[in-house]
Motif scaffolding. Structure first.
Motif, mmCIF file in Angstrom:
data_model
loop_
_atom_site.group_PDB
_atom_site.id
_atom_site.type_symbol
_atom_site.label_atom_id
_atom_site.label_comp_id
_atom_site.label_asym_id
_atom_site.label_seq_id
_atom_site.Cartn_x
_atom_site.Cartn_y
_atom_site.Cartn_z
ATOM 1 N N SER A 164 0.847 -1.193 0.000
ATOM 2 C CA SER A 164 0.000 0.000 0.000
ATOM 3 C C SER A 164 0.879 1.238 0.000
ATOM 4 O O SER A 164 1.675 1.438 0.932
ATOM 5 N N PRO A 165 0.788 2.101 -1.017
ATOM 6 C CA PRO A 165 1.602 3.326 -1.017
ATOM 7 C C PRO A 165 1.306 4.221 0.177
ATOM 8 O O PRO A 165 2.224 4.867 0.702
ATOM 9 N N ALA A 166 0.040 4.276 0.629
ATOM 10 C CA ALA A 166 -0.283 5.091 1.798
ATOM 11 C C ALA A 166 0.432 4.577 3.034
ATOM 12 O O ALA A 166 0.942 5.364 3.856
ATOM 13 N N SER A 167 0.489 3.250 3.208
ATOM 14 C CA SER A 167 1.200 2.684 4.360
ATOM 15 C C SER A 167 2.692 2.965 4.263
ATOM 16 O O SER A 167 3.343 3.300 5.272
ATOM 17 N N ALA A 168 3.264 2.826 3.070
ATOM 18 C CA ALA A 168 4.695 3.086 2.907
ATOM 19 C C ALA A 168 5.025 4.551 3.171
ATOM 20 O O ALA A 168 6.047 4.879 3.800
ATOM 21 N N LEU A 169 4.161 5.451 2.713
ATOM 22 C CA LEU A 169 4.398 6.875 2.923
ATOM 23 C C LEU A 169 4.310 7.220 4.407
ATOM 24 O O LEU A 169 5.163 7.950 4.946
ATOM 25 N N ALA A 170 3.281 6.696 5.088
ATOM 26 C CA ALA A 170 3.147 6.950 6.520
ATOM 27 C C ALA A 170 4.305 6.344 7.303
ATOM 28 O O ALA A 170 4.774 6.912 8.294
ATOM 29 N N MET A 171 4.795 5.181 6.876
ATOM 30 C CA MET A 171 5.927 4.545 7.555
ATOM 31 C C MET A 171 7.183 5.384 7.405
ATOM 32 O O MET A 171 7.937 5.592 8.378
ATOM 33 N N ALA A 172 7.459 5.890 6.211
ATOM 34 C CA ALA A 172 8.649 6.719 6.019
ATOM 35 C C ALA A 172 8.590 7.972 6.884
ATOM 36 O O ALA A 172 9.596 8.381 7.488
ATOM 37 N N ARG A 173 7.421 8.602 6.971
ATOM 38 C CA ARG A 173 7.273 9.793 7.810
ATOM 39 C C ARG A 173 7.522 9.471 9.278
ATOM 40 O O ARG A 173 8.249 10.175 9.984
ATOM 41 N N ARG A 174 6.904 8.381 9.749
ATOM 42 C CA ARG A 174 6.999 8.056 11.162
ATOM 43 C C ARG A 174 8.413 7.642 11.548
ATOM 44 O O ARG A 174 8.893 7.978 12.647
ATOM 45 N N LEU A 175 9.115 6.925 10.696
ATOM 46 C CA LEU A 175 10.472 6.515 11.021
ATOM 47 C C LEU A 175 11.392 7.723 11.167
ATOM 48 O O LEU A 175 12.255 7.758 12.057
ATOM 49 N N ARG A 176 11.236 8.713 10.315
ATOM 50 C CA ARG A 176 12.092 9.887 10.405
ATOM 51 C C ARG A 176 11.721 10.731 11.622
ATOM 52 O O ARG A 176 12.561 11.434 12.173
ATOM 53 N N GLU A 177 10.490 10.624 12.051
ATOM 54 C CA GLU A 177 10.069 11.413 13.210
ATOM 55 C C GLU A 177 10.413 10.719 14.523
ATOM 56 O O GLU A 177 10.952 11.333 15.443
ATOM 57 N N LYS A 178 10.129 9.422 14.630
ATOM 58 C CA LYS A 178 10.316 8.711 15.889
ATOM 59 C C LYS A 178 11.731 8.186 16.068
ATOM 60 O O LYS A 178 12.263 8.164 17.176
ATOM 61 N N GLN A 179 12.369 7.722 15.001
ATOM 62 C CA GLN A 179 13.709 7.135 15.055
ATOM 63 C C GLN A 179 13.772 6.020 16.107
ATOM 64 O O GLN A 179 14.537 6.091 17.075
ATOM 65 N N ALA A 192 5.426 -0.848 3.199
ATOM 66 C CA ALA A 192 5.869 -0.351 4.496
ATOM 67 C C ALA A 192 6.978 -1.221 5.068
ATOM 68 O O ALA A 192 7.902 -0.713 5.734
ATOM 69 N N GLU A 193 6.920 -2.518 4.828
ATOM 70 C CA GLU A 193 7.946 -3.379 5.399
ATOM 71 C C GLU A 193 9.319 -3.095 4.799
ATOM 72 O O GLU A 193 10.342 -3.188 5.506
ATOM 73 N N TYR A 194 9.372 -2.723 3.509
ATOM 74 C CA TYR A 194 10.674 -2.403 2.932
ATOM 75 C C TYR A 194 11.229 -1.118 3.544
ATOM 76 O O TYR A 194 12.439 -1.015 3.798
ATOM 77 N N GLN A 195 10.361 -0.144 3.813
ATOM 78 C CA GLN A 195 10.828 1.068 4.469
ATOM 79 C C GLN A 195 11.405 0.761 5.841
ATOM 80 O O GLN A 195 12.454 1.294 6.237
ATOM 81 N N ALA A 196 10.747 -0.124 6.587
ATOM 82 C CA ALA A 196 11.249 -0.486 7.912
ATOM 83 C C ALA A 196 12.560 -1.255 7.815
ATOM 84 O O ALA A 196 13.493 -1.035 8.608
ATOM 85 N N ILE A 197 12.672 -2.173 6.834
ATOM 86 C CA ILE A 197 13.908 -2.951 6.671
ATOM 87 C C ILE A 197 15.064 -2.041 6.283
ATOM 88 O O ILE A 197 16.173 -2.135 6.836
ATOM 89 N N ALA A 198 14.839 -1.144 5.318
ATOM 90 C CA ALA A 198 15.903 -0.256 4.869
ATOM 91 C C ALA A 198 16.349 0.673 5.996
ATOM 92 O O ALA A 198 17.557 0.938 6.175
ATOM 93 N N TYR A 199 15.406 1.164 6.777
ATOM 94 C CA TYR A 199 15.765 2.035 7.905
ATOM 95 C C TYR A 199 16.601 1.277 8.934
ATOM 96 O O TYR A 199 17.631 1.776 9.407
ATOM 97 N N ALA A 200 16.174 0.074 9.278
ATOM 98 C CA ALA A 200 16.852 -0.659 10.338
ATOM 99 C C ALA A 200 18.243 -1.129 9.908
ATOM 100 O O ALA A 200 19.188 -1.114 10.704
ATOM 101 N N LEU A 201 18.398 -1.544 8.644
ATOM 102 C CA LEU A 201 19.678 -2.082 8.199
ATOM 103 C C LEU A 201 20.712 -1.000 7.931
ATOM 104 O O LEU A 201 21.918 -1.250 8.057
ATOM 105 N N ASP A 202 20.274 0.189 7.539
ATOM 106 C CA ASP A 202 21.225 1.244 7.187
ATOM 107 C C ASP A 202 21.382 2.306 8.267
ATOM 108 O O ASP A 202 22.125 3.272 8.075
ATOM 109 N N THR A 203 20.699 2.145 9.380
ATOM 110 C CA THR A 203 20.821 3.110 10.477
ATOM 111 C C THR A 203 21.584 2.463 11.613
ATOM 112 O O THR A 203 21.116 1.470 12.188
#
Length: 976
Positions: free
Chosen positions: A59-74, A130-141
């Protein structure tokens, strides 16, 4: 389970829903319980200390919301709903081009029914998820831990052992996915069970039908795009979460309450919360620093284990079975994901296009793995500071969202006009007679359809329907219809690729060994490879690899155009069509079986030969492949010894034709390539000779045994007879087997006659006489084609009967009247084509030799079987009669010789007087003086014949003295 604590966040919403339920239902009832229960589910999920992020798969909406939340919450820890045993593979995603799928594969199973093998579980991943956004954030951060908390691949099959289809349904694969036809791209996942995050689809059929009908859409993907994706695309974080919680609770409460699917869903939720609490206790991580990414359906869970403060110890995770699982990445595609999870065709491509537009519109910077194909280079990320942003207090955003009127976006005329022009251009390239008028019609029809469906702005689905209506009309001139052209135009079926570094050792070894070809084998599509082995001997190793790939992979992956591989032969030039990039999944799955092609091929050959359903023909085929591809005499001898046991245990003749063909090929190969035959093939010939002699009488009477199978048995016996006899077999066994055969079927009867001719118990003249009798009998004429079928099959064991078969067919055409021949002719043709297509060329060559080559010569042509037969000994007999003395005088002069012959022939009568009447043997003895000379020489008689003038007298005297001897010699001499 205790109910949710009272909270004033959703008090106003509860009051409104309770009033609406009372007004519509006339009082408190189940409707009120469902509506208020949904609010309680949302309230409970929102107040959970460990932040739950509900998503929908792709879902593009889920992926977009996930990217926003990851950058905000870290967050410092990301819990992801994915099979926990797949975690080590996620780092390899950076070496791939999305979409790809993480796969768990088990070829040899232990603890599951053997008919399930092989087991395969896939989890597809796209960039717009959304899961790819979470994986990319976790592996590269740095400093972030990624923890997979869903059940393992082994538990996927453990929890539903009834059948694999129910297991696939459990993991979010609706039955519609199995019924849809699969293209080549849609079959990239094979028969694997799919695991996805965010199975958001009504499990209550009436609810889905109601939503589709009132939403004026055709399928669920279109409804989701119109009523969830578009409204949530620009929403804030709290609104997104609460709406997704509400949808998940709605589908959860309206789902059927019984069945194994509900039990599995609840067990998955207990499993995930148990794993998360174990991790929190082991690491001491603060739940405020964590993020739990799961499907919205599981976020609205009501199990007692829900939450970090849920009940512990009540749920026990069962141990895994002894099955050995192997893991890898396989290429995926939009079409494969749609087919796997029952989505509408083109929906994932439209989601990918929507994702790119959303990024441009919102300017949200998504996460991408470093070094991934297609990803931009990003600056190095700093480690997370201590104490990242905490979750904000929950506020009621549902009430405002539910009261919000639909957004009436204005028509983007430029975008819609571009779509209309592009689809007309694509349609003309694919053979449609489309014009500018069709582009205008598509433009206007799209707006019209959107208005009819209460939409101010046409969606891609409206445009697709308009294009089909205005362009396709009544026919499809090319390979693609207009609907497919729209899907391609909207983004197409994007196909992923696994990079070289992420491939298993076997796949990398294949690419390394084929490097001398100088081709980009990882690219999709068909490539032509030319191998000049005579000019470049190093390409022979590439040829060996390609032939093994031909044996192990799908036929389209490596297809030979020129060149072949047979026993004892090697090509000097070869040409191949290679599509290894297209069939990368099959190559990767080979890597699960071994580290080299030779190892995998040997393992498969052993499984085929030693399997419970192995046949003699199958074992011989494995031996042939061993010699062709592995060139291993050791393995061939081992399998050959096993073939003896399989042959001795068989009690049917089903595989006799294949056994005959392969046994002949192997015998010819060994005779030409080795100084002596291997011991196993000599034993195989001896065993096969005795085995088929034993089964021959039964096969002639068995209705299930075809004439081709019986002919193959006879072919084995006759063609291997010389070798078998030299190895100690007894020909009497074959003669007795043929004598004991009494078939009822006309085809087998003709085959038996041919075998008797080969053994010498039936002469060719008698065989011709029997064929003539068949044509003379009107009751047998209708079954005459079946006799001919047997004669044609007899060419396998007795190829020397080709002239007799041609004669039988020609006599039928010459003697039968048209009234009988014309209805009988189609049956003859179909019988020969079906039962003896491979033997027909031999029959045709023989007919070409007998019949005249030109049409004018046919009128004066006389068939060889109708011409008078000349005596081949007539000339020599006449010459000897004129020059040699007559034998009668010798017999009269040498009475001892006549007595010895009489004694050998069992004649007890004495000599007759000269004045006795003449006996019938005198003329015969006079006519065969050479025979008498031969008999005298054998008996050691030194005297010669009397004078020529005394021949008649001597012969008469001999016959008078020994009448019994003359009568006994008469039939023997008559045969000469």
């Amino acid at each position: 389970m205790s109910g949710p604590q009272e909270s004033g966040v959703f008090t106003a919403l509860r009051t409104q829903l309770q009033g609406a339920a009372s007004e519509f239902a006339g009082g408190p009832d189940a409707l009120e319980g469902i509506l208020l229960g949904m609010v309680d589910d949302v309230d409970r999920a929102v107040r959970e200390p460990l932040e739950i992020f509900p998503v929908c798969h792709h879902s593009p909406a889920s992926a977009l919301a996930m990217a926003r939340r990851l950058r905000e919450k870290q967050p410092k820890v990301v819990y992801l709903e994915l099979c926990e045993d797949m975690a080590p593979l996620l780092t390899e995603l950076r070496n791939c081009r999305l979409p790809v799928a993480v796969q768990a594969f088990a070829g040899e199973i232990d603890g599951f029914p053997q008919e399930w093998a092989p087991l395969s579980v896939v989890a597809p991943i796209t960039e717009a998820s959304a899961e790819y956004q979470a994986i990319a954030y976790a592996l590269d951060t740095p400093g972030v831990e990624l923890v997979l908390v869903d059940r393992s691949s082994d538990h996927v099959f453990q929890w539903d052992r009834a059948n694999t289809s129910e297991a696939a349904e459990t993991d979010g694969s609706p039955a519609e996915a199995e019924e849809a036809p699969k293209s080549e791209e849609a079959a990239l996942h094979g028969e694997a069970v799919g695991v996805e995050i965010g199975d958001l689809r009504p499990r209550f059929a009436e609810l889905e039908e109601h939503l589709l009908r009132h939403g004026k859409v055709r399928h669920w993907s279109e409804w989701w795009h119109q009523y969830v994706e578009v409204p949530l695309g620009d929403s804030d974080h709290d609104t997104y979460r609460q709406v997704m919680f509400l949808i998940g609770s709605l589908f959860r409460r309206l789902a059927p309450g019984d069945g194994s699917r509900v039990r599995v869903d609840e067990d998955r939720e207990r499993y995930m919360w148990t794993r998360m609490r174990e991790h929190l206790e082991a690491t001491g991580t603060d739940p405020e620093d964590c993020l739990y990414v799961c499907g919205a359906f599981h976020a609205a869970s009501r199990v007692e284990e829900f939450g970090v403060h849920g009940r512990s110890g009540a749920f026990t995770i069962s141990p895994r079975t002894a099955t050995t699982w192997q893991y890898g990445l396989i290429p995926s595609s939009h079409a494969a994901i749609e087919a796997q999870f029952g989505l509408a065709a083109g929906s994932v491509s439209i989601a990918a296009t929507t994702w790119q537009k959303s990024l441009t519109r919102t300017r949200v910077r998504p996460y991408r793995l470093e070094g991934q194909a297609g990803a931009r280079k990003s600056r190095a990320k700093k480690a997370l500071p201590a104490g990242s942003a905490a979750q904000a207090p929950a506020t009621d955003r549902l009430t405002g969202f539910l009261h919000q009127p639909p957004v009436l976006d204005s028509v983007d005329e430029a975008e819609l006009l571009g779509w209309s022009v592009d689809i007309v251009r694509a349609a003309r390239r694919n053979g449609y007679l489309a014009s500018t008028a069709d582009a205008i019609a598509v433009f206007e029809t799209s707006i019209l359809l959107a208005g009819m469906r209460d939409r101010a702005k046409p969606t891609p689905y409206d445009f697709q329907d308009a294009a089909v209506t205005c362009i396709e009309k009544d026919s499809v001139p090319g390979r693609r219809d207009v609907r497919r052209l729209v899907e391609i135009m909207m983004g197409g079926d994007r196909i992923g690729q696994v990079g070289y570094e992420a491939l298993p050792p076997l796949a990398r070894d294949v690419y390394d060994r084929l490097e001398p070809l100088g081709m980009k084998l990882q690219q999709r599509g068909v490539q032509r490879a030319l191998l000049d082995i005579a000019g470049r001997p190093e390409l022979e190793a590439c040829s060996d690899v390609l032939w093994m790939l031909r044996r192990l992979m799908p036929a389209a992956a490596a297809r030979p155009i020129m060149g072949e591989r047979r026993l004892g032969e090697r090509s000097i030039q070869e040409s191949w069509d290679l599509a290894l990039g297209t069939h990368q999944r099959a190559l990767i799955e080979l890597g699960y079986e071994g580290v080299s092609l030779e190892q995998v091929l040997e393992q498969r050959l052993r499984r085929e030969a030693y399997g419970p359903r192995a046949t003699t023909a199958g074992v011989l085929a494995a031996i042939e492949d061993t010699l062709l591809y592995l060139r291993s005499g050791r393995l061939a001898d081992e399998l050959g010894t096993h073939a003896l046991k399989v042959l001795a245990a068989e009690r049917s003749v089903d595989g006799a034709p294949e056994v005959l063909r392969r046994a002949r090929a192997l015998l010819a190969y060994y005779r030409t390539s080795r100084p002596e035959l291997p011991a196993w093939i000599e034993s195989f010939v001896k065993t096969g000779y005795a085995h088929y002699c034993t089964l021959l009488p039964t096969a002639f009477r068995d209705e299930d045994a075809t004439v081709g199978q019986v002919a193959a048995m006879l072919g084995f016996l006759f063609s291997m007879e010389s070798l078998a006899l030299s190895l100690g077999c007894d020909r009497t066994q074959l003669e007795l087997a043929v004598a004991q055969s009494h078939p009822d079927d006309p085809s087998k009867t003709a085959l038996l006659w041919a075998a008797q001719v080969q053994l010498g118990t039936l002469s060719r003249a008698e065989l011709r006489s029997r064929c003539a009798e068949l044509l003379d009998n009107p009751l047998v004429v209708p079954s005459y084609p079946r006799y001919l079928n047997g004669f044609v099959h007899a060419l396998e064991p007795v190829p020397g009967l080709a002239d007799v078969v041609v004669e039988a067919v020609s006599n039928a055409f010459g003697r039968l009247p048209d009234a009988v021949l014309l209805p009988w002719l189609p049956l003859l043709i179909t019988t020969l084509r079906k039962g003896a297509a491979d033997l027909a060329p031999l029959l045709i060559r023989e007919a070409g030799r007998i019949f005249p080559g030109r049409l004018p010569a046919l009128d004066a042509w006389i068939p060889p079987w109708r011409m008078p037969q000349e005596d081949p000994f007539a000339a020599s007999r006449a010459q000897r009669t004129a020059t040699a003395p007559v034998g009668a005088a010798l017999l009269a002069a040498r009475p001892a010789t006549c007595d010895a012959v009489a004694e050998l022939l069992g004649c007890e009568d004495g000599w007759q007087q000269h004045d006795a009447p003449a006996r019938p043997g005198a003329p015969l003895l006079s006519a065969h003086p050479a025979t008498c000379d031969a008999v005298a020489e054998l008996l050691g008689c030194d005297g010669g014949w009397a004078a020529a003038g005394d021949t008649a007298v001597a012969g008469a005297a001999l016959t008078l003295r020994h009448p019994a001897t003359a009568e006994a010699l008469e039939p023997l001499l008559a045969d000469r």
